[in-house]
Structures are given as C-alpha cells and as structure tokens.
Write a protein that holds these residues in place. Sequence first.
Motif, PDB file in Angstrom:
ATOM      1  N   LYS A   1     -13.791  19.873 -11.240  1.00 50.04           N
ATOM      2  CA  LYS A   1     -12.535  20.594 -10.990  1.00 50.04           C
ATOM      3  C   LYS A   1     -11.562  19.724 -10.196  1.00 50.04           C
ATOM      4  N   GLU A   2     -12.075  19.029  -9.174  1.00 55.96           N
ATOM      5  CA  GLU A   2     -11.212  18.224  -8.316  1.00 55.96           C
ATOM      6  C   GLU A   2     -10.621  17.026  -9.064  1.00 55.96           C
ATOM      7  N   ILE A   3     -11.446  16.344  -9.855  1.00 54.25           N
ATOM      8  CA  ILE A   3     -10.908  15.172 -10.552  1.00 54.25           C
ATOM      9  C   ILE A   3     -10.032  15.592 -11.727  1.00 54.25           C
ATOM     10  N   LYS A   4     -10.323  16.749 -12.317  1.00 56.53           N
ATOM     11  CA  LYS A   4      -9.475  17.237 -13.421  1.00 56.53           C
ATOM     12  C   LYS A   4      -8.050  17.492 -12.935  1.00 56.53           C
ATOM     13  N   LYS A   5      -7.904  17.998 -11.729  1.00 51.12           N
ATOM     14  CA  LYS A   5      -6.580  18.258 -11.179  1.00 51.12           C
ATOM     15  C   LYS A   5      -5.772  16.959 -11.100  1.00 51.12           C
ATOM     16  N   ILE A   6      -6.439  15.866 -10.693  1.00 47.90           N
ATOM     17  CA  ILE A   6      -5.758  14.573 -10.603  1.00 47.90           C
ATOM     18  C   ILE A   6      -5.400  14.068 -12.002  1.00 47.90           C
ATOM     19  N   PHE A   7      -6.359  14.186 -12.931  1.00 49.28           N
ATOM     20  CA  PHE A   7      -6.088  13.757 -14.303  1.00 49.28           C
ATOM     21  C   PHE A   7      -4.933  14.551 -14.912  1.00 49.28           C
ATOM     22  N   ASP A   8      -4.860  15.827 -14.620  1.00 45.55           N
ATOM     23  CA  ASP A   8      -3.772  16.651 -15.148  1.00 45.55           C
ATOM     24  C   ASP A   8      -2.429  16.147 -14.648  1.00 45.55           C
ATOM     25  N   GLU A   9      -2.388  15.755 -13.387  1.00 47.90           N
ATOM     26  CA  GLU A   9      -1.136  15.236 -12.822  1.00 47.90           C
ATOM     27  C   GLU A   9      -0.760  13.897 -13.451  1.00 47.90           C
ATOM     28  N   LEU A  10      -1.768  13.094 -13.760  1.00 52.80           N
ATOM     29  CA  LEU A  10      -1.533  11.786 -14.378  1.00 52.80           C
ATOM     30  C   LEU A  10      -1.306  11.886 -15.888  1.00 52.80           C
ATOM     31  N   LYS A  11      -1.638  13.060 -16.447  1.00 54.20           N
ATOM     32  CA  LYS A  11      -1.590  13.292 -17.902  1.00 54.20           C
ATOM     33  C   LYS A  11      -2.568  12.363 -18.641  1.00 54.20           C
ATOM     34  N   THR A  12      -3.706  12.145 -18.025  1.00 56.08           N
ATOM     35  CA  THR A  12      -4.770  11.343 -18.623  1.00 56.08           C
ATOM     36  C   THR A  12      -5.566  12.196 -19.601  1.00 56.08           C
ATOM     37  N   PRO A  13      -5.931  11.675 -20.753  1.00 57.67           N
ATOM     38  CA  PRO A  13      -6.753  12.439 -21.699  1.00 57.67           C
ATOM     39  C   PRO A  13      -8.207  12.521 -21.230  1.00 57.67           C
ATOM     40  N   PHE A  14      -8.427  13.349 -20.198  1.00 56.88           N
ATOM     41  CA  PHE A  14      -9.761  13.621 -19.663  1.00 56.88           C
ATOM     42  C   PHE A  14     -10.358  14.758 -20.484  1.00 56.88           C
ATOM     43  N   ILE A  15     -11.402  14.444 -21.257  1.00 54.96           N
ATOM     44  CA  ILE A  15     -11.832  15.404 -22.272  1.00 54.96           C
ATOM     45  C   ILE A  15     -13.261  15.906 -22.143  1.00 54.96           C
ATOM     46  N   ILE A  16     -14.115  15.259 -21.299  1.00 57.47           N
ATOM     47  CA  ILE A  16     -15.531  15.572 -21.432  1.00 57.47           C
ATOM     48  C   ILE A  16     -16.331  15.251 -20.165  1.00 57.47           C
ATOM     49  N   ASN A  17     -17.409  16.005 -19.974  1.00 54.14           N
ATOM     50  CA  ASN A  17     -18.376  15.731 -18.920  1.00 54.14           C
ATOM     51  C   ASN A  17     -19.730  15.549 -19.590  1.00 54.14           C
ATOM     52  N   GLN A  18     -20.531  14.622 -19.069  1.00 56.25           N
ATOM     53  CA  GLN A  18     -21.859  14.378 -19.633  1.00 56.25           C
ATOM     54  C   GLN A  18     -22.929  14.678 -18.585  1.00 56.25           C
ATOM     55  N   PRO A  19     -23.454  15.905 -18.575  1.00 57.35           N
ATOM     56  CA  PRO A  19     -24.509  16.274 -17.635  1.00 57.35           C
ATOM     57  C   PRO A  19     -25.865  16.368 -18.338  1.00 57.35           C
ATOM     58  N   SER A  20     -26.923  16.457 -17.567  1.00 57.68           N
ATOM     59  CA  SER A  20     -28.238  16.765 -18.138  1.00 57.68           C
ATOM     60  C   SER A  20     -28.326  18.271 -18.373  1.00 57.68           C
ATOM     61  N   TYR A  21     -29.048  18.666 -19.408  1.00 56.97           N
ATOM     62  CA  TYR A  21     -29.183  20.097 -19.721  1.00 56.97           C
ATOM     63  C   TYR A  21     -30.275  20.277 -20.762  1.00 56.97           C
ATOM     64  N   SER A  22     -31.168  21.212 -20.499  1.00 56.06           N
ATOM     65  CA  SER A  22     -32.222  21.533 -21.460  1.00 56.06           C
ATOM     66  C   SER A  22     -32.804  22.886 -21.108  1.00 56.06           C
ATOM     67  N   MET A  23     -33.720  23.355 -21.912  1.00 58.66           N
ATOM     68  CA  MET A  23     -34.422  24.602 -21.620  1.00 58.66           C
ATOM     69  C   MET A  23     -35.100  24.564 -20.248  1.00 58.66           C
ATOM     70  N   LEU A  24     -35.547  23.379 -19.859  1.00 63.65           N
ATOM     71  CA  LEU A  24     -36.271  23.230 -18.597  1.00 63.65           C
ATOM     72  C   LEU A  24     -35.378  22.760 -17.464  1.00 63.65           C
ATOM     73  N   ASN A  25     -34.101  22.605 -17.727  1.00 66.10           N
ATOM     74  CA  ASN A  25     -33.153  22.109 -16.733  1.00 66.10           C
ATOM     75  C   ASN A  25     -31.806  22.778 -16.967  1.00 66.10           C
ATOM     76  N   ARG A  26     -31.601  23.931 -16.346  1.00 65.88           N
ATOM     77  CA  ARG A  26     -30.422  24.756 -16.628  1.00 65.88           C
ATOM     78  C   ARG A  26     -29.395  24.730 -15.495  1.00 65.88           C
ATOM     79  N   TRP A  27     -29.327  23.609 -14.791  1.00 62.55           N
ATOM     80  CA  TRP A  27     -28.487  23.569 -13.598  1.00 62.55           C
ATOM     81  C   TRP A  27     -27.013  23.780 -13.897  1.00 62.55           C
ATOM     82  N   ILE A  28     -26.540  23.379 -15.076  1.00 61.02           N
ATOM     83  CA  ILE A  28     -25.107  23.528 -15.360  1.00 61.02           C
ATOM     84  C   ILE A  28     -24.721  24.996 -15.542  1.00 61.02           C
ATOM     85  N   GLU A  29     -25.703  25.856 -15.828  1.00 60.97           N
ATOM     86  CA  GLU A  29     -25.438  27.290 -15.875  1.00 60.97           C
ATOM     87  C   GLU A  29     -25.335  27.842 -14.462  1.00 60.97           C
TER      88      GLU A  29
END
Length: 326
Positions: A177-205
């Motif tokens: 959220k914090e870095i997206k705010k900066i990218f929005d101000e710069l108008k940088t094409p910030f499009i994606i995050n790459q986290p770990s995620y699986s049935m056994l690792n649901r931290w992003i939820e």
Amino acid sequence: MYIADEKRYDRMYYRHVGKWGLKLPPVSLGMWQNFSFTDSFENMENMCHTAFDNGIIHFDLANNYGDPYNGAAEENFGKILSRGLGKYRDELCISTKAGYDMWPGPYGSKNGSRKYLTASLDQSLKRMKLDYVDIFYHHIYDPETPLEEVALALDNAVKQGKALYVGVSNYNAQQTKEIKKIFDELKTPFIINQPSYSMLNRWIEEDGLKDFACENGLGLAVFSPLAQGMLTDKYIGTEPGASKRPWMKNQPDEQTVEKLKKLNDIAAERGQKLSQMALSWVLRDGKVTTVLIGASRPEQIVENAQAVFKTDFSDEEIKKIDEIIR
C-alpha cells in the motif's frame, strides 16, 4: 533450430494482470530451481520449449537464481533465447528481480538502493542478452532503504526503457500500500506483487494482501504454490520427514503427511493429482493472476498446465479442504 508449435495458443488462456492491459497465463514457468550450471542444459531448453508450446509465455527469473554462482539461471535462459526461443521475444513476458545478496561489498548486498537495483538490472540484461525485461521486481522489502528510493529506481528503469512494468515481491499488504501510493504519484506502471501462497501457506489471506491487490487493480504472481514440493504425491506413503530435496527448508512432519493424504483423496475424486488440485485451488477465485511452477522435466509442465482448466470447486469441496488445512 527451434520452431514453436502452431497450436500453442489453443492450449492456454490468459488473465489480465489486475487492471492493466498485460495478460499472463494462469501457470508460468519459474526458474528458481533446475536452471543452474549443475543441471542439464538440454533438459532446461526442453522445459522452456515445452512451456511455450503449451501457451506458457511467461518466464520468471531473478538475479540470484542459479548455482554454482548467482546469475546462472539468467545466463542459461539467455542461451536458450539465442538458440531459437528469442525469435519469439515479442510473444514472451520475461521478468526478473533484484533484492537479495549478489556481489561483495555494500552495493551488492541484500538491499533496495537505487545503485544496487540499477546495476543489477543492467547485469541481468547482459546475462540474458536482452534490451529490456517486461517486469522488473524489487525482490524483498528492505527496511534500511526508503520506499521512495526503491520506487524511484524502478520508475527510472521504466523511463530508461529497460523495463516495461514494475512489481514487488515478498511485500506485505501495508508495504504494498505504501509503495503503491508513491508509484501512483510517479505514474509508474506498478502492476504486480509476487508473494508465496499455497494451501499450506495462506498468509496473504490473513495479512489482507490478496484482497488489497484485487481491490486496487494489482496482479498476484504467486511462488511456491506446491509448498516447495510438499503438495505433490512425493510424500504420500513415505516416511515422515523424508525429502529428496535437501535444499528444502520445510519438511513434512507426520501431521502434515496425514493432511496430504486427505487432500490427495479429494484430488482423486476430482480426477486430478494432488499437485494439479493444489494449483487449481490457488487459482480458484480469480484473485491470483498466475502461479509460478518449478519443474525438473518437461512432462511436469504439461501435467501442471492442465490445472488451469479445472479451477471450479464445489462448496462441499472447499469446506472439506478448509477443514483439512486450517
């Protein structure tokens, strides 16, 4: 010379990366493992060709991937491109990352400084013999570097034409959220995050990252969707704690093995292997753009690619799975 299968796009469909125009296949090929100089180059090349022949157009790397030294995976991929795959460059989405230790001294250590990120991207382009990458990620959050500096470095890569889009990896919801705010101000094409995620690792939820990304037009490219090999049939019927991959940090204990067996029963009822169901589950609600799979042979890529066509789960199946993995 390699000639791609003419029916490659009949074998895959594509998802928009959040709100952006770029599309990725729901399954992408990651090159974290099995693309080192200690591996068979012929097998690496066959895996890349098999992926592309099946409509997998996204290849994900990082500056530190490879053995016996960092950058080996990028060098091997550059060779694969030069031997034929590269003539399809405009059909490929190639991503790389920088953030972990790379070379001696303070400028090559784990960080997000403008000097490190700029130098690393230049090195990656040289190793792959490319003019640009499609996505350039900051690989891991650096508490010692201001987010403004990280964002400006990534934005500069776009302005220089060395990257078309930028992303972050291993950032939680608040950091994103914090870095997206900066990218929005710069108008940088910030499009994606790459986290770990699986049935056994649901931290992003639990963290809220999954919903934040969806609600704010960001894509998610998740790594370790098979929990570094645990969500396969490899451990079912084997002794708890056994591993054929000594580099794995996580080892299945007896309780986890029992969960895997129960999950495998559900997969069998769905007409899938456990690994296929695990990938389908990650993709089930459309909030994840793509899963990054690793592979040790071409057949695994073909097998796992089929998971993208069976992402529907009944309420009963979801309930059973939740009861097992919660």
